[in-house]
Design a protein around this motif. Structure first.
Motif, PDB file in Angstrom:
ATOM      1  N   ASP A 165     -24.651 -58.214 -25.660  1.00 49.28           N
ATOM      2  CA  ASP A 165     -24.746 -59.536 -26.293  1.00 49.28           C
ATOM      3  C   ASP A 165     -25.858 -59.560 -27.340  1.00 49.28           C
ATOM      4  O   ASP A 165     -25.697 -60.147 -28.413  1.00 49.28           O
ATOM      5  N   ILE A 166     -26.989 -58.905 -27.046  1.00 48.15           N
ATOM      6  CA  ILE A 166     -28.093 -58.867 -28.023  1.00 48.15           C
ATOM      7  C   ILE A 166     -27.616 -58.177 -29.301  1.00 48.15           C
ATOM      8  O   ILE A 166     -27.890 -58.640 -30.412  1.00 48.15           O
ATOM      9  N   ALA A 167     -26.890 -57.066 -29.156  1.00 47.69           N
ATOM     10  CA  ALA A 167     -26.368 -56.337 -30.323  1.00 47.69           C
ATOM     11  C   ALA A 167     -25.445 -57.234 -31.159  1.00 47.69           C
ATOM     12  O   ALA A 167     -25.490 -57.206 -32.392  1.00 47.69           O
ATOM     13  N   ARG A 168     -24.626 -58.056 -30.512  1.00 44.58           N
ATOM     14  CA  ARG A 168     -23.734 -58.968 -31.249  1.00 44.58           C
ATOM     15  C   ARG A 168     -24.521 -60.037 -32.002  1.00 44.58           C
ATOM     16  O   ARG A 168     -24.123 -60.466 -33.080  1.00 44.58           O
ATOM     17  N   ALA A 185     -29.943 -45.966 -39.301  1.00 48.54           N
ATOM     18  CA  ALA A 185     -29.902 -45.867 -40.775  1.00 48.54           C
ATOM     19  C   ALA A 185     -30.243 -47.200 -41.429  1.00 48.54           C
ATOM     20  O   ALA A 185     -30.892 -47.251 -42.468  1.00 48.54           O
ATOM     21  N   ASP A 186     -29.765 -48.278 -40.826  1.00 49.88           N
ATOM     22  CA  ASP A 186     -30.034 -49.619 -41.358  1.00 49.88           C
ATOM     23  C   ASP A 186     -30.684 -50.447 -40.257  1.00 49.88           C
ATOM     24  O   ASP A 186     -30.159 -51.476 -39.838  1.00 49.88           O
ATOM     25  N   ALA A 187     -31.824 -49.979 -39.813  1.00 45.52           N
ATOM     26  CA  ALA A 187     -32.407 -50.465 -38.560  1.00 45.52           C
ATOM     27  C   ALA A 187     -32.738 -51.954 -38.539  1.00 45.52           C
ATOM     28  O   ALA A 187     -32.733 -52.571 -37.486  1.00 45.52           O
ATOM     29  N   TRP A 188     -33.044 -52.549 -39.700  1.00 43.67           N
ATOM     30  CA  TRP A 188     -33.498 -53.943 -39.715  1.00 43.67           C
ATOM     31  C   TRP A 188     -32.544 -54.865 -40.476  1.00 43.67           C
ATOM     32  O   TRP A 188     -32.911 -55.984 -40.842  1.00 43.67           O
ATOM     33  N   ASN A 189     -31.340 -54.394 -40.680  1.00 43.84           N
ATOM     34  CA  ASN A 189     -30.330 -55.211 -41.369  1.00 43.84           C
ATOM     35  C   ASN A 189     -29.728 -56.197 -40.358  1.00 43.84           C
ATOM     36  O   ASN A 189     -28.984 -55.801 -39.473  1.00 43.84           O
ATOM     37  N   THR A 190     -30.075 -57.469 -40.480  1.00 44.83           N
ATOM     38  CA  THR A 190     -29.627 -58.448 -39.472  1.00 44.83           C
ATOM     39  C   THR A 190     -28.224 -58.966 -39.789  1.00 44.83           C
ATOM     40  O   THR A 190     -27.940 -59.366 -40.914  1.00 44.83           O
ATOM     41  N   ARG A 191     -27.370 -58.939 -38.780  1.00 50.00           N
ATOM     42  CA  ARG A 191     -26.000 -59.443 -38.915  1.00 50.00           C
ATOM     43  C   ARG A 191     -25.522 -59.867 -37.535  1.00 50.00           C
ATOM     44  O   ARG A 191     -26.108 -59.498 -36.532  1.00 50.00           O
ATOM     45  N   SER A 192     -24.474 -60.663 -37.495  1.00 54.31           N
ATOM     46  CA  SER A 192     -23.930 -61.050 -36.194  1.00 54.31           C
ATOM     47  C   SER A 192     -22.455 -60.697 -36.144  1.00 54.31           C
ATOM     48  O   SER A 192     -21.788 -60.625 -37.177  1.00 54.31           O
ATOM     49  N   PHE A 193     -21.966 -60.482 -34.936  1.00 53.78           N
ATOM     50  CA  PHE A 193     -20.592 -60.024 -34.739  1.00 53.78           C
ATOM     51  C   PHE A 193     -19.699 -61.217 -34.415  1.00 53.78           C
ATOM     52  O   PHE A 193     -19.985 -61.984 -33.492  1.00 53.78           O
ATOM     53  N   GLY A 207     -13.420 -59.869 -35.096  1.00 54.33           N
ATOM     54  CA  GLY A 207     -13.895 -58.495 -34.917  1.00 54.33           C
ATOM     55  C   GLY A 207     -14.652 -57.929 -36.104  1.00 54.33           C
ATOM     56  O   GLY A 207     -14.614 -56.728 -36.366  1.00 54.33           O
ATOM     57  N   SER A 208     -15.366 -58.794 -36.848  1.00 58.09           N
ATOM     58  CA  SER A 208     -16.101 -58.301 -38.030  1.00 58.09           C
ATOM     59  C   SER A 208     -17.565 -58.748 -37.977  1.00 58.09           C
ATOM     60  O   SER A 208     -17.913 -59.703 -37.292  1.00 58.09           O
ATOM     61  N   TRP A 209     -18.402 -58.033 -38.741  1.00 58.39           N
ATOM     62  CA  TRP A 209     -19.825 -58.356 -38.833  1.00 58.39           C
ATOM     63  C   TRP A 209     -20.088 -59.288 -40.005  1.00 58.39           C
ATOM     64  O   TRP A 209     -19.455 -59.159 -41.057  1.00 58.39           O
ATOM     65  N   MET A 210     -21.038 -60.214 -39.840  1.00 61.55           N
ATOM     66  CA  MET A 210     -21.445 -61.099 -40.941  1.00 61.55           C
ATOM     67  C   MET A 210     -22.958 -61.017 -41.098  1.00 61.55           C
ATOM     68  O   MET A 210     -23.678 -61.086 -40.081  1.00 61.55           O
ATOM     69  N   PRO A 211     -23.442 -60.862 -42.347  1.00 62.92           N
ATOM     70  CA  PRO A 211     -24.900 -60.838 -42.532  1.00 62.92           C
ATOM     71  C   PRO A 211     -25.504 -62.202 -42.193  1.00 62.92           C
ATOM     72  O   PRO A 211     -24.876 -63.233 -42.439  1.00 62.92           O
ATOM     73  N   ILE A 212     -26.704 -62.201 -41.599  1.00 59.47           N
ATOM     74  CA  ILE A 212     -27.371 -63.471 -41.281  1.00 59.47           C
ATOM     75  C   ILE A 212     -28.817 -63.434 -41.749  1.00 59.47           C
ATOM     76  O   ILE A 212     -29.416 -62.379 -41.885  1.00 59.47           O
ATOM     77  N   GLY A 213     -29.362 -64.613 -41.997  1.00 54.46           N
ATOM     78  CA  GLY A 213     -30.760 -64.730 -42.403  1.00 54.46           C
ATOM     79  C   GLY A 213     -31.216 -66.152 -42.174  1.00 54.46           C
ATOM     80  O   GLY A 213     -30.424 -67.026 -41.804  1.00 54.46           O
ATOM     81  N   GLY A 214     -32.492 -66.423 -42.383  1.00 57.58           N
ATOM     82  CA  GLY A 214     -33.017 -67.786 -42.253  1.00 57.58           C
ATOM     83  C   GLY A 214     -32.781 -68.371 -40.879  1.00 57.58           C
ATOM     84  O   GLY A 214     -33.069 -67.748 -39.852  1.00 57.58           O
ATOM     85  N   THR A 215     -32.205 -69.599 -40.878  1.00 59.07           N
ATOM     86  CA  THR A 215     -31.977 -70.320 -39.612  1.00 59.07           C
ATOM     87  C   THR A 215     -31.046 -69.552 -38.689  1.00 59.07           C
ATOM     88  O   THR A 215     -31.254 -69.490 -37.479  1.00 59.07           O
ATOM     89  N   LEU A 221     -23.442 -48.391 -32.471  1.00 55.19           N
ATOM     90  CA  LEU A 221     -23.816 -49.805 -32.306  1.00 55.19           C
ATOM     91  C   LEU A 221     -22.588 -50.711 -32.172  1.00 55.19           C
ATOM     92  O   LEU A 221     -22.599 -51.668 -31.391  1.00 55.19           O
ATOM     93  N   ASP A 222     -21.533 -50.420 -32.909  1.00 53.77           N
ATOM     94  CA  ASP A 222     -20.306 -51.233 -32.815  1.00 53.77           C
ATOM     95  C   ASP A 222     -19.755 -51.224 -31.394  1.00 53.77           C
ATOM     96  O   ASP A 222     -19.260 -52.239 -30.898  1.00 53.77           O
ATOM     97  N   GLU A 223     -19.847 -50.071 -30.733  1.00 54.27           N
ATOM     98  CA  GLU A 223     -19.347 -49.966 -29.356  1.00 54.27           C
ATOM     99  C   GLU A 223     -20.263 -50.672 -28.368  1.00 54.27           C
ATOM    100  O   GLU A 223     -19.801 -51.200 -27.357  1.00 54.27           O
TER     101      GLU A 223
END
Length: 469
Positions: free
Chosen positions: A37-40, A202-210, A215-223, A288-290
Motif C-alpha cells: 500500500d505504501i508503494a501505491r 533509478a528514480d528513487a524520489w520520483n513521487t507518483r501514485s498507483f 492500473g497506471s501510475w500518476m505523478p503527484i506533488g503538493g497537497t 516496484l510495480d509488483e
C-alpha cells in the motif's frame, strides 16, 4: 492502598522478557503486507524506505520519552497512570475507554483475523469464504471462529499466570525474529538481482501514485503528495505500534525503574532495524510495480516465492501465524492490566480490580476476550484499524506532552531516567504526530472522525460513572 494491592503482582519478568514483549507485540502481520500500500501511495523506492525509517525513528523517540514516565511510575497500568498523573482522571478515563472500546480489543480482533487468513493457506476450509451459517444479513464464517478460538485460548493461558505466558511470548518472539532475519538473508542471497535493485532506485524520489482502477501510475506533488505520505504512514505507524504494552505490566517487571525504559528502547530499535532491512530486501528482489500490485497486498509472499519457489507461500503463512500468535499474546497480557488499574480507580467494572490465585487480573482478561470476540464477528475490523490510529496518536501526543507538564508539576520527583534529547526530541515527536493527525482528519475524515467520536463518547460515560460513586 493501591500500591499495596499492586504488590500482589509477582515480579517475574526480566529485561529479556520485557524486550521480547515489545518486539512480539509490535511485529504482527503489518511488515508482510503494508509495503504494498505504501508503494501505491508514494511510488518510489526512496519514499518507501524513508517512510519506514521515519516511522521507526519517531516510534523510538516516543519509546525513549516514555522511559522517563515508566521510571517515575513503575506500576501496572502504564500510559493510563501517566495521563492521570499529568492531567486528571477524565483524560485517563478517555484513554482507558478508547483502549477498551477500540484500540486494544480492535487490534486483538484484527490480529486474530490476520492469523485466520494465513491459517487458511494451510487448511483452506478455515477461510472467510467458508460461510457456516446466515441469520439475516449476518454471516458467520470459519475464519471468524478461528480468530475467536485463538483469542479464547490465549486468554485462558494468560489467566493461568504470567510465567506461562511470558515463556511462550519469549520463545515465539525469538522464533519470529530469527525467521524474519532468515527471510531477509535468504532473500538477499538467493533472489536479489542487481538489475531489479538498480531499476527500483533509478528514480528513487520520483513521487507518483498507483491508480488501481486503470492500473497506471500518476505523478503527484503538493497537497496530493502530503496526502499520499499521510495515508502511507498509517500502515507503517500501525506496524510500529503496540510497543507501549510493556508499560502496562510494569507491576510484574523486575527492577522496573531500569528495565521498562530499556525494554522500550531495545524493542523499538530491534523492530526498526528489521523493518528497514525487510523493505530493502523487497526492493532487491521485487520490481516496484509488483510490490504495488501484490495480490491482496501480500508482498512478503511474492518475495518468498522469488526466494524459495512454490514453498514460499507456506513458509510465509507459517511465519505470519507464529507472528500474529505472539503479537496477540502480548496484547492480551498487557491490555488486562489497564482495566485492572481503571477498576482500582472506580472507572471500570468493579470485579476487574481483583487478582486470581495466579496473581493475574483474570476477570479483566475475560471481559477483554468477550468484547474482542464480538469485534471479530462484526466483520468491521478493517474500518476499526483505520480509525484506531488517530486515537492512538492523540494519546501518544498527550502522554509525551505530559512529560513537560510533570517537569513543572513535580520538579523534585525522583527521575531515575530522563527523556533522551529533552526537550527537542519529545517536541519533534509532538510536531510530527500532530501533523499526521491533522492530515488524517483532512483526508480520511469518514473513518478517523469515527475514531475521535468514539473517544468523545467516553465523556458522558465518565460523568455517569462518577455519579454512581
Amino acid at each position: 492502598m493501591q500500591d499495596n494491592n499492586e504488590e500482589h503482582f509477582k515480579r517475574e519478568l526480566g529485561l529479556l522478557d520485557g524486550t521480547m514483549l515489545v518486539v512480539g507485540s509490535m511485529i504482527g502481520s503489518g511488515i508482510f503486507i503494508v509495503s504494498s500500500d505504501i508503494a501505491r501511495q508514494v511510488g518510489s523506492a526512496g519514499w518507501l524506505t524513508l517512510i519506514w525509517v521515519i516511522s521507526g525513528l519517531i516510534t523510538m523517540i516516543a519509546a525513549v520519552s516514555y522511559g522517563e514516565l515508566s521510571a517515575m511510575f513503575p506500576k501496572a497500568g502504564g500510559q493510563y497512570v501517566y495521563l492521570k498523573e499529568a492531567y486528571n482522571k477524565l483524560i485517563a478515563f478517555l484513554y482507558g475507554w478508547s483502549f477498551f472500546a477500540v484500540i486494544q480489543t480492535g487490534t486483538i480482533a484484527a490480529v486474530g483475523v490476520g492469523f485466520s487468513k494465513f491459517a487458511a493457506y494451510l487448511v483452506p476450509p478455515l477461510s472467510d469464504e467458508n460461510i457456516l451459517c446466515e441469520i439475516g444479513s449476518f454471516k458467520l464464517n470459519a475464519a471468524q471462529i478461528v480468530s475467536i478460538v485463538m483469542i479464547v485460548l490465549l486468554t485462558y493461558i494468560n489467566s493461568r499466570g504470567v510465567k506461562k505466558s511470558k515463556i511462550m511470548q519469549t520463545v515465539l518472539t525469538i522464533i519470529k525474529i530469527l525467521s524474519l532475519f532468515g527471510l531477509i538473508v535468504f532473500g538477499f542471497l538467493l533472489a536479489a538481482k542487481a538489475d531489479i535493485w538498480n531499476a527500483n532506485w533509478a528514480d528513487a524520489w520520483n513521487t507518483r501514485s498507483f491508480n488501481v482502477d486503470n492500473g497506471s501510475w500518476m505523478p503527484i506533488g503538493g497537497t496530493a503528495l502530503i496526502t499520499g505520505i499521510s495515508a502511507a504512514m498509517v500502515g507503517s505507524l500501525f506496524s510500529s505500534d503496540a510497543w507501549v504494552g510493556v508499560t502496562f505490566i510494569a507491576g510484574e517487571i523486575k527492577n522496573p525503574k531500569r528495565n521498562v525504559g530499556l525494554s522500550l528502547f531495545l524493542g523499538t530499535f530491534i523492530v526498526t532495524i528489521i523493518y528497514v532491512l525487510t523493505n530493502l530486501m523487497y526492493l532487491a528482489v521485487i520490481p516496484l510495480d509488483e510490490i504495488a500490485t501484490a495480490k491482496s497486498d501480500r508482498v512478503a509472499v511474492v518475495a518468498s516465492q522469488y526466494t524459495f519457489g512454490d514453498m514460499g507461500t507456506i513458509i510465509i503463512a507459517v511465519m505470519i501465524m507464529i507472528s500474529t500468535f505472539a503479537c496477540n499474546n502480548g496484547a492480551i497480557m498487557a491490555g488486562a492490566r489497564v482495566y485492572y488499574t481503571m477498576a482500582k480507580d472506580g472507572l471500570f467494572l468493579k470485579k476487574a480490580a481483583s487478582l486470581n490465585e495466579a496473581s493475574v487480573p483474570e476477570y479483566a482478561l475475560w471481559v477483554q476476550c468477550i468484547w474482542a470476540s464480538v469485534l471479530c464477528l462484526t466483520g468491521k475490523y478493517g474500518d476499526l484499524l483505520d480509525f484506531v490510529i488517530i486515537i492512538v496518536l492523540i494519546f501518544y501526543i498527550l502522554t509525551i506532552y505530559g512529560i513537560f507538564i510533570l517537569r513543572n508539576k513535580m520538579p523534585d520527583a525522583d527521575r531515575p531516567y530522563k527523556a533522551f534529547g529533552y526537550p527537542f526530541l519529545p517536541l519533534l515527536y509532538i510536531v510530527i504526530a500532530s501533523a499526521v493527525c491533522v492530515s488524517l482528519l483532512l483526508t480520511k475524515f469518514s473513518t478517523c472522525g469515527w475514531g475521535v467520536l468514539i473517544m468523545l463518547t467516553g465523556i458522558p460515560v465518565y460523568y455517569m460513572t462518577k455519579q454512581k460513586e
